[in-house]
Motif scaffolding. Structure first.
Motif, PDB file in Angstrom:
ATOM      1  N   ARG A  68      -8.982  10.671   0.399  1.00 39.43           N
ATOM      2  CA  ARG A  68      -7.898  10.047  -0.351  1.00 39.43           C
ATOM      3  C   ARG A  68      -7.611   8.636   0.146  1.00 39.43           C
ATOM      4  O   ARG A  68      -7.418   7.715  -0.651  1.00 39.43           O
ATOM      5  N   ALA A  69      -7.596   8.470   1.461  1.00 39.85           N
ATOM      6  CA  ALA A  69      -7.322   7.139   2.017  1.00 39.85           C
ATOM      7  C   ALA A  69      -8.375   6.133   1.561  1.00 39.85           C
ATOM      8  O   ALA A  69      -8.060   4.995   1.213  1.00 39.85           O
ATOM      9  N   TYR A  84      -9.000   1.487  -4.542  1.00 40.95           N
ATOM     10  CA  TYR A  84      -8.127   1.231  -5.690  1.00 40.95           C
ATOM     11  C   TYR A  84      -7.284  -0.029  -5.469  1.00 40.95           C
ATOM     12  O   TYR A  84      -7.070  -0.821  -6.399  1.00 40.95           O
ATOM     13  N   ALA A  85      -6.851  -0.226  -4.233  1.00 42.24           N
ATOM     14  CA  ALA A  85      -6.036  -1.406  -3.912  1.00 42.24           C
ATOM     15  C   ALA A  85      -6.803  -2.696  -4.123  1.00 42.24           C
ATOM     16  O   ALA A  85      -6.202  -3.757  -4.333  1.00 42.24           O
ATOM     17  N   LEU A 117       1.037   2.807  -3.487  1.00 45.78           N
ATOM     18  CA  LEU A 117      -0.158   3.226  -4.212  1.00 45.78           C
ATOM     19  C   LEU A 117      -0.191   4.730  -4.374  1.00 45.78           C
ATOM     20  O   LEU A 117       0.327   5.461  -3.535  1.00 45.78           O
ATOM     21  N   PRO A 118      -0.786   5.247  -5.466  1.00 44.71           N
ATOM     22  CA  PRO A 118      -1.527   4.498  -6.478  1.00 44.71           C
ATOM     23  C   PRO A 118      -0.691   4.067  -7.685  1.00 44.71           C
ATOM     24  O   PRO A 118      -1.221   3.431  -8.589  1.00 44.71           O
ATOM     25  N   TYR A 119       0.598   4.428  -7.717  1.00 45.75           N
ATOM     26  CA  TYR A 119       1.358   4.242  -8.950  1.00 45.75           C
ATOM     27  C   TYR A 119       2.172   2.956  -9.006  1.00 45.75           C
ATOM     28  O   TYR A 119       2.713   2.614 -10.054  1.00 45.75           O
ATOM     29  N   ARG A 124     -10.179   6.325  -1.176  1.00 41.71           N
ATOM     30  CA  ARG A 124      -9.993   6.069  -2.608  1.00 41.71           C
ATOM     31  C   ARG A 124      -8.854   5.086  -2.835  1.00 41.71           C
ATOM     32  O   ARG A 124      -8.939   4.197  -3.683  1.00 41.71           O
ATOM     33  N   TYR A 125      -7.787   5.249  -2.076  1.00 43.21           N
ATOM     34  CA  TYR A 125      -6.642   4.346  -2.228  1.00 43.21           C
ATOM     35  C   TYR A 125      -6.991   2.925  -1.786  1.00 43.21           C
ATOM     36  O   TYR A 125      -6.551   1.951  -2.393  1.00 43.21           O
ATOM     37  N   ARG A 126      -7.787   2.830  -0.712  1.00 43.90           N
ATOM     38  CA  ARG A 126      -8.200   1.496  -0.259  1.00 43.90           C
ATOM     39  C   ARG A 126      -9.033   0.800  -1.330  1.00 43.90           C
ATOM     40  O   ARG A 126      -8.852  -0.394  -1.600  1.00 43.90           O
ATOM     41  N   PRO A 166       0.799  -1.228   0.000  1.00 45.99           N
ATOM     42  CA  PRO A 166       0.000   0.000   0.000  1.00 45.99           C
ATOM     43  C   PRO A 166       0.828   1.271   0.000  1.00 45.99           C
ATOM     44  O   PRO A 166       0.356   2.317  -0.452  1.00 45.99           O
TER      45      PRO A 166
END
Length: 212
Positions: free
Chosen positions: A91-92, A98-99, A50-52, A94-96, A47
């Motif tokens: 953001r957190a 996305y993961a 992320l996101p790249y 969204r990243y979760r 994690p």
């Protein structure tokens, strides 16, 4: 719900009847399931990157995408995150979400589609037709799929893990589940609703039809 190896083989073999220019058939498919799929997911469970991830091997979207394409992309992205209660400011969250791409949303099978790097745009188009054929055949078998280009952000790991040839480029990933889409179980209804709400251009906007 598990998907049998024979079902996957049947889908891929029948999909190979999809047309391609000159019958080149440019697709290469790597199918993962079970412990092998779990091992790959464990390798990219990072994690902090992320996101790249490792950085994309190719641009999923053009750096300066023109309208109306850019607006459509923004609209569907906003609709997706709104449907699962995640705001743009979160953001957190969204990243979760996305993961979850890299967990295949718990799907039991992952298909990685590759192409020879020396081939050109027409063959990439043929590959796209093949991928859609795979997804349509999956529906015929009672399965749902989701195509994911996000995996290009782990192209270095994929190259080693899948033992890709030097001329082999990973293009797309499809995951499949029995009787539900590659997202949380309740998301099927949301995705159907999103599809219904997402505007589509009418025929008259695409072309002018004239009588002979």
């Amino acid at each position: 719900t598990p998907v049998s190896e024979q079902t996957v083989r049947d889908i891929l073999e029948l999909a190979a009847r999809a047309p391609s220019g000159g019958n080149v058939q440019p697709w290469r498919v790597h199918a993962l399931a079970g412990d092998t799929l779990s091992e790959l997911k464990a390798q990219v469970r990072r994690p902090e990157l992320l996101p790249y991830g490792e950085g994309a091997e190719y641009d999923i979207y053009p750096p300066a995408m023109k309208e109306p394409h850019s607006a459509r992309r923004a609209q569907v992205g906003a609709a997706l995150y709104t449907s699962i209660g995640v705001t743009r400011a979160d953001r957190a969250g969204r990243y979760r979400q996305y993961a979850r791409n890299f967990e295949f949303h718990d799907a039991p099978v992952g298909l990685f589609f590759c192409i020879d790097r020396t081939l050109g745009p027409p063959q990439w188009s043929d590959l796209g037709g093949y991928i859609q054929t795979v997804m349509l055949l999956a529906r015929e078998h009672g399965l749902h799929c989701c195509a994911q280009e996000a995996w290009t952000h782990w192209h270095k790991t994929l190259r080693v893990f899948l033992a890709l040839a030097a001329d082999e480029a990973h293009v797309d990933t499809t995951a499949r589940k029995s009787r539900r889409v590659l997202v949380e179980p309740e998301a099927v209804a949301r995705l159907v609703a999103n599809a219904a709400e997402d505007p589509r251009r009418v025929v008259d906007e695409r072309q002018v039809v004239q009588d002979p």
